[in-house]
Design a protein around this motif. Structure first.
Motif, mmCIF file in Angstrom:
data_model
loop_
_atom_site.group_PDB
_atom_site.id
_atom_site.type_symbol
_atom_site.label_atom_id
_atom_site.label_comp_id
_atom_site.label_asym_id
_atom_site.label_seq_id
_atom_site.Cartn_x
_atom_site.Cartn_y
_atom_site.Cartn_z
ATOM 1 N N LEU A 121 0.851 -1.200 0.000
ATOM 2 C CA LEU A 121 0.000 0.000 0.000
ATOM 3 C C LEU A 121 0.879 1.240 0.000
ATOM 4 N N THR A 122 1.870 1.227 0.880
ATOM 5 C CA THR A 122 2.798 2.357 0.938
ATOM 6 C C THR A 122 3.544 2.512 -0.379
ATOM 7 N N ALA A 123 3.999 1.391 -0.938
ATOM 8 C CA ALA A 123 4.793 1.465 -2.160
ATOM 9 C C ALA A 123 3.967 1.989 -3.334
ATOM 10 N N ILE A 124 2.680 1.636 -3.386
ATOM 11 C CA ILE A 124 1.836 2.139 -4.475
ATOM 12 C C ILE A 124 1.734 3.654 -4.402
ATOM 13 N N VAL A 125 1.577 4.144 -3.176
ATOM 14 C CA VAL A 125 1.472 5.587 -2.992
ATOM 15 C C VAL A 125 2.758 6.274 -3.440
ATOM 16 N N VAL A 126 3.888 5.687 -3.044
ATOM 17 C CA VAL A 126 5.156 6.251 -3.473
ATOM 18 C C VAL A 126 5.247 6.229 -5.002
ATOM 19 N N GLY A 127 4.726 5.155 -5.595
ATOM 20 C CA GLY A 127 4.757 5.035 -7.054
ATOM 21 C C GLY A 127 3.996 6.147 -7.746
ATOM 22 N N VAL A 128 2.796 6.440 -7.268
ATOM 23 C CA VAL A 128 2.011 7.478 -7.948
ATOM 24 C C VAL A 128 2.646 8.846 -7.716
ATOM 25 N N ALA A 129 3.255 9.022 -6.548
ATOM 26 C CA ALA A 129 3.943 10.293 -6.296
ATOM 27 C C ALA A 129 5.092 10.484 -7.283
ATOM 28 N N THR A 130 5.867 9.432 -7.473
ATOM 29 C CA THR A 130 6.979 9.512 -8.414
ATOM 30 C C THR A 130 6.472 9.794 -9.819
ATOM 31 N N LEU A 131 5.405 9.094 -10.187
ATOM 32 C CA LEU A 131 4.855 9.277 -11.536
ATOM 33 C C LEU A 131 4.444 10.725 -11.762
ATOM 34 N N ALA A 132 3.760 11.311 -10.772
ATOM 35 C CA ALA A 132 3.286 12.684 -10.936
ATOM 36 C C ALA A 132 4.460 13.643 -11.106
ATOM 37 N N VAL A 133 5.470 13.501 -10.253
ATOM 38 C CA VAL A 133 6.605 14.421 -10.341
ATOM 39 C C VAL A 133 7.361 14.208 -11.654
ATOM 40 N N GLY A 134 7.559 12.941 -12.032
ATOM 41 C CA GLY A 134 8.289 12.648 -13.268
ATOM 42 C C GLY A 134 7.571 13.225 -14.483
ATOM 43 N N LEU A 135 6.255 13.069 -14.541
ATOM 44 C CA LEU A 135 5.526 13.591 -15.695
ATOM 45 C C LEU A 135 5.531 15.121 -15.686
ATOM 46 N N ALA A 136 5.479 15.701 -14.489
ATOM 47 C CA ALA A 136 5.527 17.164 -14.429
ATOM 48 C C ALA A 136 6.861 17.666 -14.970
ATOM 49 N N ILE A 137 7.951 16.964 -14.624
ATOM 50 C CA ILE A 137 9.249 17.369 -15.168
ATOM 51 C C ILE A 137 9.228 17.221 -16.691
ATOM 52 N N ALA A 138 8.626 16.125 -17.165
ATOM 53 C CA ALA A 138 8.571 15.907 -18.609
ATOM 54 C C ALA A 138 7.833 17.055 -19.303
ATOM 55 N N VAL A 139 6.757 17.521 -18.690
ATOM 56 C CA VAL A 139 6.006 18.633 -19.294
ATOM 57 C C VAL A 139 6.885 19.881 -19.373
ATOM 58 N N ARG A 140 7.618 20.130 -18.293
ATOM 59 C CA ARG A 140 8.509 21.293 -18.307
ATOM 60 C C ARG A 140 9.626 21.140 -19.345
ATOM 61 N N VAL A 141 10.122 19.928 -19.483
ATOM 62 C CA VAL A 141 11.159 19.687 -20.477
ATOM 63 C C VAL A 141 10.604 19.990 -21.875
ATOM 64 N N ARG A 142 9.376 19.557 -22.111
ATOM 65 C CA ARG A 142 8.748 19.820 -23.398
ATOM 66 C C ARG A 142 8.642 21.319 -23.645
ATOM 67 N N GLU A 143 8.319 22.073 -22.614
ATOM 68 C CA GLU A 143 8.182 23.521 -22.784
ATOM 69 C C GLU A 143 9.532 24.192 -23.024
ATOM 70 N N ALA A 144 10.566 23.656 -22.363
ATOM 71 C CA ALA A 144 11.873 24.302 -22.479
ATOM 72 C C ALA A 144 12.614 23.875 -23.740
ATOM 73 N N TYR A 145 12.408 22.658 -24.178
ATOM 74 C CA TYR A 145 13.181 22.136 -25.301
ATOM 75 C C TYR A 145 12.330 21.876 -26.549
ATOM 76 N N GLY A 146 11.012 21.811 -26.381
ATOM 77 C CA GLY A 146 10.172 21.481 -27.520
ATOM 78 C C GLY A 146 10.112 20.009 -27.840
ATOM 79 N N THR A 147 10.691 19.184 -27.014
ATOM 80 C CA THR A 147 10.656 17.745 -27.264
ATOM 81 C C THR A 147 10.821 17.004 -25.942
ATOM 82 N N VAL A 148 10.399 15.745 -25.931
ATOM 83 C CA VAL A 148 10.664 14.916 -24.750
ATOM 84 C C VAL A 148 11.466 13.679 -25.127
ATOM 85 N N GLU A 149 12.179 13.744 -26.258
ATOM 86 C CA GLU A 149 13.032 12.632 -26.654
ATOM 87 C C GLU A 149 14.450 12.907 -26.166
ATOM 88 N N ALA A 150 15.012 11.950 -25.412
ATOM 89 C CA ALA A 150 16.313 12.183 -24.787
ATOM 90 C C ALA A 150 17.383 12.551 -25.814
#
Lengths: 508, 360, 146
Positions: free
Chosen positions: C102-131
């Protein structure tokens, strides 16, 4: 250690609960910072929260000096049912280090956030910083393997975002890579703990250790060991798993550079030492083999290769970041000797590194123009326009390179002594070569900063007074402990004893 | 130790069938280049694993996996591809060799160890005879909740749950730092935000059914919240369900309207308040002479003794445990619900960036 | 055969974990990498839950063995087995892994949210999300500002 007994006395009510308060203090401060009305009040809460944590760490140090180990049962349930905090000399050393650096970073943050973070977000930034402090302190105190994972994540989740939101867009991919690698590391750790749980049926580390001693070796235990070491190695940026670190530290807002370089990887190292020596113990065959044949060569390679890489960096913060990975190599080298001398020398070096690295990142972050300047060449001649800041930087660099009369020299010296005692002559050679390389990149930085002509007039700016105070405290500590190292030596010796290590040569 | 062989009964057959389905889905996710497909498949993966978790008797986990994995995660991921792009590039086969090697070595190590584990379902496996069994024997007496998972989660290992709540708070904080609080959506110029796009339909059916659904979802959330001691559920699941009701409102009636009733500042404040409430309960226990999070000391001794006997005999008072769990579950609920809303606001309020690079 | 049956779960779960990890390692797209990471974390949860399963058991919610559900549950089990594996006459699965996950699932969704938020910012700053494209942009375009 004994100095702590007389050093501080807190009300007994507080002392009895110092263990949870160490973590809960900054945690409550984090919530308060998020709710606070202004940036300034958030900053004051941040300073107050970290000072409180440091105070609690001092209380714990006194308790540990008196009684050896502090046990605290969360919810009043004794392990293995409940989660227990178990704080010994090693844990106290890290709690002091993390909260002490936390205070310095909090003092420093007032100025730096103004320069680097958008106005509406500074309160949240303070809050995230405090969460990171709370998580790392929890890591140093917990005696429960799964609870350690939770704290690992408490300290990381916010950090990923905190690294990404500066002014440098390169911080964003760096933060993303850190997130992916950090999460894989944490998940590997969970897999490892799962195997240990499958073998022992418990999550309490002391209990686990006792049961592993009677169970002996099995494939499940070996895999648990491997996953825990790899997972924590990722978190600790242990060579060759350090790929995420240079960019993350170099492009992050300077507060993160100051705090994380001194504490985050070190806390993962702490947890690894905890598992290596307390939960598993060097008497297990595979642990001994791992220390001698995997960890020691890898540590040696890190010390040399990453020092060499640091020489060729053009970005000043990347030099420091690669140097950090190389220093993790030194610490690992000490730990892999699995002797009291080696481990205590490694811990002493870790202590010095924390002071040095936070001072160096602080000096760079404190300079008024730092936002635009990242390349080493941008810092030409800054030593003349910002003498106070850069003198502190120079002291840190001397200590980093291991110049005599600094703390960095003493810890390297003790490492060499420990290597001789363990008859690891090759390790002596590694330390010597790596130190030479260290002299080169340190010299290169100092030469540019002090002896080159300034590039243009606008390069100005002594750091503000609010930055100079914590900066000089850290720099002075490096000199002080270079002259009188009794405090860190006592701490690290007691810490190595707490891990149950016998001096080299003596039969275990 | 008596030997044990996993029986080939209906349970095991269903277990294997579901796991095989999961394996197929993972392969499909790995192969597809459409991110939309990958997200939907991941959502299906979560649903199937929720079913599998019921087969494995993990009712609480199943519930959480369903609401989180298939619910909130999917919403966040869909929001993210709307703001980035929905296709990923082809990977040249040479670049897959190193990952393949790493994964094979890791997987090999896992298999090497896993074959040494006790058989599935072995009641005398070390994992099942020690601490887990102690909880089953003692929880009802110590804590007094029939749902032992709740007892362990909120009392025996309540400190972990405090950490978990903090992690959620930290995630909300991180997302807000990165994406803001949806303030762009509140600016007057119309922007093609996620919620706006959903709003453009303006279907009457959608609005009416949403108006009927939202109160029911909310009531269900409260049921899950307060029924957590007795059956599966608790603050975490309830918080997510509550957040889903609010998100549904935003999708149908528009983000602005939702933000007017639940301002982002309120959501942010509540998520910090939830953690404070949780930690505060622990501190109250301290001041009443107990250890941190020892709910037996939630009330002063005199007050607890003045209460009528709880249904447990033996002079062990569990009113403190009962109300302590209630209070911390409320903290969890507040933090989770408001953080999920904050995260949704942040993603939904971020207008897609239509820069010249835009291919997404 | 019975060995395989008893370890089949673990083998598939290992396959699932490695599938997630492979997606994370091999993908260049940030969103896809986060999806892989989420699958990896979820699958580790399945591993823990497998550890805690007790054959013939039920969910860890206290049940009276004389109740209808309790009797139905025990009808298929030998009394000897119930006495050995059960608590107060009822066999439960181990609740501890459930709590951890239960705890690990919560940690998982937290990580997912932060990771995707960073991805959105990367898209805004670079115009792409391909490494690969991001690394290329970092090499060619000067200017550290977002």
């Amino acid at each position: 250690m004994n100095a702590f007994i007389d050093f501080y006395a807190a009300p007994p009510g507080l002392t009895a609960h110092a263990a949870p308060l160490l973590v809960i203090g900054p945690l409550i401060a984090a919530c308060a910072a998020a709710l606070s009305p202004s940036t300034r009040s958030a900053w004051m809460i941040s300073v107050g929260g970290t000072i409180f944590a440091f105070w609690m760490a001092l209380c714990l140090a006194g308790e540990v000096a008196r009684n050896g180990v502090v046990n605290y049962y969360m919810g009043g349930f004794a392990p293995p049912l409940g989660i227990a905090f178990r704080i010994d000399a090693l844990g106290v050393m890290f709690a002091l280090l993390i909260s002490g650096i936390g205070v310095m970073a909090a003092l420093f943050s007032g100025h730096t956030l103004e320069a680097e973070i958008m106005k509406g977000k500074r309160r949240l930034y303070q809050s995230g910083f405090l969460l990171c402090v709370a998580g790392l302190l929890g890591l140093s105190a917990t005696g429960d393997a799964f609870n350690a994972f939770v704290f690992l994540e408490v300290s990381s989740i916010g950090t990923y975002a905190l690294i990404g939101v500066g002014v440098d867009r390169r911080a964003l991919p760096a933060a993303f890579n850190y997130l992916v690698m950090g999460t894989i590391g944490a998940t590997f750790f969970v897999i490892g703990v799962g195997f240990l749980y499958a073998a022992t049926g418990t999550l309490n580390m002391a209990d686990m250790s006792g049961r592993l001693a009677t169970l002996g070796d099995s494939r499940v235990v070996e895999a648990g060991f491997a996953f825990i070491v790899i997972g924590l190695g990722l978190k600790a940026a242990m060579f060759p798993l350090h790929g995420w670190l240079p960019a993350a530290y170099a492009y992050a807002p300077s507060l993160m550079g100051v705090f994380l370089s001194a504490t985050a990887t070190k806390a993962a190292l702490y947890l690894m030492a905890r598992f290596l020596f307390t939960v598993f113990g060097p008497h297990l065959d595979f642990v001994g083999l791992f220390l001698t044949w995997v960890m020691a060569p890898v540590a040696g390679a890190a010390a040399i290769i990453c020092s060499a890489q640091a020489i060729f960096q053009t970005d000043i913060r990347r030099i420091l970041a690669f140097s950090s990975v190389a220093q993790v190599g030194y610490i690992m080298l000490g730990v892999s000797m699995a002797s009291a001398e080696g481990v205590s020398a490694g811990l002493f070096h870790l202590f010095n590194q924390a002071l040095i690295k936070s001072a160096l990142f602080m000096a760079l972050g404190g300079l008024a123009f730092n936002i635009k300047a990242t390349k080493l060449s941008d810092f030409s001649g800054v030593g003349r326009t910002a003498p106070w800041t850069m003198t502190a930087f120079a002291i840190g660099t001397f200590s980093l390179a291991g110049v005599p009369l600094t703390a960095g020299f003493l810890s390297k010296w003790r490492l060499i002594e420990a290597a001789f005692a363990a008859h690891w002559l090759w390790a002596v050679g590694v330390i010597a070569v790596s130190s030479l390389l260290g002299l080169i990149y340190a010299g290169r930085m100092l030469e540019t900063i002090f002896f080159r002509a300034p590039v243009s007039e606008e390069r100005a700016g002594e750091a503000r007074f609010g930055v100079l105070v914590p900066l000089w405290i850290l720099a002075a500590a490096s000199v002080w402990y270079g002259l009188d190292a009794s405090l860190p030596v006592d701490l690290s010796t007691a810490a190595a004893q707490a891990l149950g290590l016998a001096p080299a040569g003596a039969a275990p | 130790m008596p030997s044990f062989a996993t029986p080939l009964d209906a349970n095991t057959i269903v277990d294997i069938a579901l796991l095989a389905m999961l394996a197929v889905i993972v392969v499909a996710v790995a192969r597809t280049r459409s991110l939309l497909t990958a997200i939907i498949l991941t959502s299906v993966y979560s649903f199937i694993s929720a079913v599998w978790l019921v087969v494995m008797d993990a009712a609480d986990v199943s519930f959480t996996e369903a609401v989180v994995g298939a619910g909130v995660s999917t919403i966040i991921a869909l929001g993210a591809i709307l703001l980035t792009r929905s296709e990923c590039s082809r990977i040249p086969w040479r670049e897959t060799l190193l990952p393949l090697l790493l994964v094979t070595v890791t997987g090999g190590l896992l298999v090497y160890a896993a074959l040494d584990l006790p058989s599935l379902g072995d009641p005398s496996a070390p994992a099942n005879i020690y601490v887990g069994r102690l909880y089953l024997q003692h929880a009802e007496h110590d804590i007094g909740t029939p749902n032992i998972v709740t007892a362990v989660l909120s009392s025996y290992r309540g400190f972990d749950t405090l950490g978990e709540t903090t992690v959620i708070f930290a995630a909300g904080l991180g997302v807000a730092l990165l994406l803001g609080f949806g303030e762009r959506a509140l600016q007057d110029t119309p922007r093609p935000s996620m919620a706006k796009m959903a709003e453009s339909g303006q279907h009457v059916v959608l609005r009416v059914s949403a108006k009927m659904l939202i109160p029911m979802i909310s009531i269900y959330a409260f049921y899950v919240q307060f029924h957590g001691d007795l059956g599966p559920g608790g603050g975490f699941q309830a918080g997510v369900i509550m957040a889903v009701a609010i998100i549904l409102h935003a999708l149908v009636f528009g983000l602005q309207e939702t933000m007017e009733s639940i301002p982002p500042q309120l959501a942010r404040g509540l998520s910090a308040f939830g953690v404070l409430l949780y930690a505060g309960v622990g501190v109250v226990n301290l001041t009443n002479g107990g250890n941190f999070l020892d709910y037996d000391h939630l009330f002063p001794r005199i007050f607890e003794e003045g209460l009528p006997d709880s249904h447990l005999v033996g002079g062990h008072h569990i009113w403190g445990q009962h109300f302590g769990i209630l209070a911390i579950e409320l903290g969890v609920f507040l933090t989770v619900a408001s953080t999920m809303v904050t995260i949704f606001y942040a993603f939904a309020g971020r207008a897609p960036d239509l820069s010249p690079h835009g291919e997404g | 055969m019975s060995f395989l049956l008893g370890h089949f779960n673990y083998l598939i779960v290992v396959f699932l974990m490695m599938g997630g990890l492979w997606i994370t390692f091999s993908s260049r797209n940030y969103i896809k990498r986060m999806i892989g990471l989420a699958l990896f974390q979820t699958s580790v949860g399945l591993f823990y839950i497998s550890l805690g399963k007790v054959a013939g058991g039920t969910a860890a919610i206290v049940l009276d063995k004389t109740s209808k559900a309790g009797e139905a549950l025990n009808a298929h089990l030998s009394p000897d087995y119930v006495a050995r594996a059960g608590v107060d006459g009822v066999v439960y699965s181990n609740p501890l892994p459930h709590v951890l996950i239960l705890t690990a699932i919560v940690v998982g969704v937290a990580t997912l949210a932060v990771g995707l938020a960073i991805a959105v910012r990367v898209r805004e700053a670079y115009g792409t999300v391909e490494a690969g494209e991001i690394a290329e942009l970092d090499r060619t375009e000067a200017g550290p500002r977002a």
